[in-house]
Motif scaffolding. Sequence first.
Motif, PDB file in Angstrom:
ATOM      1  N   VAL A 195      -4.289   1.041   4.070  1.00 22.70           N
ATOM      2  CA  VAL A 195      -2.882   0.955   4.510  1.00 22.70           C
ATOM      3  C   VAL A 195      -1.970   1.466   3.387  1.00 22.70           C
ATOM      4  N   LEU A 196      -1.462   0.569   2.516  1.00 17.64           N
ATOM      5  CA  LEU A 196      -0.640   1.032   1.398  1.00 17.64           C
ATOM      6  C   LEU A 196      -1.059   0.208   0.184  1.00 17.64           C
ATOM      7  N   THR A 226       6.536  -1.447  -2.186  1.00 13.23           N
ATOM      8  CA  THR A 226       5.191  -1.186  -1.654  1.00 13.23           C
ATOM      9  C   THR A 226       4.802  -2.310  -0.692  1.00 13.23           C
ATOM     10  N   ILE A 228       4.433   5.536   7.281  1.00 17.51           N
ATOM     11  CA  ILE A 228       5.202   4.864   6.211  1.00 17.51           C
ATOM     12  C   ILE A 228       6.535   5.591   5.999  1.00 17.51           C
ATOM     13  N   SER A 268      -1.693   5.781   0.307  1.00 15.87           N
ATOM     14  CA  SER A 268      -1.680   5.441   1.731  1.00 15.87           C
ATOM     15  C   SER A 268      -2.896   6.016   2.432  1.00 15.87           C
ATOM     16  N   ARG A 326       4.344  -1.922   3.372  1.00 14.64           N
ATOM     17  CA  ARG A 326       3.011  -2.241   3.905  1.00 14.64           C
ATOM     18  C   ARG A 326       3.120  -3.306   4.998  1.00 14.64           C
ATOM     19  N   THR A 337      -1.106   7.598   8.047  1.00 19.54           N
ATOM     20  CA  THR A 337      -0.446   6.448   7.424  1.00 19.54           C
ATOM     21  C   THR A 337       0.770   6.944   6.648  1.00 19.54           C
ATOM     22  N   ARG A 338       0.610   8.046   5.943  1.00 15.13           N
ATOM     23  CA  ARG A 338       1.725   8.659   5.202  1.00 15.13           C
ATOM     24  C   ARG A 338       2.908   8.886   6.137  1.00 15.13           C
TER      25      ARG A 338
END
Length: 330
Positions: free
Chosen positions: A280-281, A305, A242, A275, A309, A238-239
């Motif tokens: 998710v975020l 944010t 993003i 994350s 997201r 996820t990091r």
Amino acid sequence: MAGQFGSKFASHYATSSFRNGCWTPGEIVPVAKLLLHPAAHVLHYGSTCFEGLKAYRHEDGSVHIFRLDRHVERMRNSARLLCLPEPDEEHLSRTICGLVAASRDEVPAYPSALYLRPVLIGVDPNIGSAARPSDDALLYVLASPVGEYFQAGENPLRLWLEDRQMRTTPEFGEVKTGGNYASALRHVMQAKENHGVDQVLFCPNGDVQETGAANFLLLNDEAVITKRLDGSILPGITRASILELARQAGYRVEERDIDIAEMLEWVKTGEAALSGTAAVLAGVGALLHGTHEYPVNGGQIGANTKRLRTLLMDIHSGRRPDSAGWLTKI
Ligand SMILES: Cc1ncc(COP(=O)(O)O)c(C=O)c1O
């Protein structure tokens, strides 16, 4: 989706064994208890790693796994660093995809998802093999229908800054192995009990790393900053996603060391978030350090944010075209 995240399972799971130097073909069977010898290597010497990824159902009914290749690559890296038999890319991908195909009817509608948990364990029955890897191993994949981690009206998270203890060793943070979670747990429980926080942000000697199960990011209107991948933290998928979406949206992205003093200065005007595949975020609303509580973005989830997201969730759900090819259609 009723019940706690990860406590409900699809009816079937996938298994494959490594014996005499070869993997057996993946089999899809009803979920049942495992039969392990009490001397199994994993039970004594912690030879285990796992992954966590999701399959999403789109509005047209089709089912898609998010960033399968990255999760397969990370699991192979974990296996290698633990001296476990390393499943090849094709075998691991095929085993995961086979389970999703067999569980198609159990993939809930978005924003719920089918959470997938591949696990690899050493099974040699030998309690004298502390200094030897397990020759034989079991690979299995569980599937769990899960709801949205944070429901609408979510509260921003409160984090305790742990500035002495490490989550794990400096070299082993990049491995997704049970022992890392076991070694972080006591610090998380203590912080929850003593300071009423949601999570612990591990910052040994002031180095801002990650929480027990998520990466940590600083954001504002111009930039997204997060710790560089130096082996001490999990290379979150996820990091990475993003950061890629932030670059495309025109943010300056910095992957570098951050110290506590810089972070506390940042949150006077900027945002912070966690994350991970599950959340998710997730917006952070407060950092607690020593006897002080530092509000983040005035205690509110920030606009950046929410924006990032939404960009990611729109790819998960199929609302935005998957131009980077992050989804594997089943
Ligand atoms: C320690 C740790 N850091 C970060 C993450 C986030 O990784 P990902 O975005 O790949 O789910 C997780 C979750 O798996 C984790 O357990």
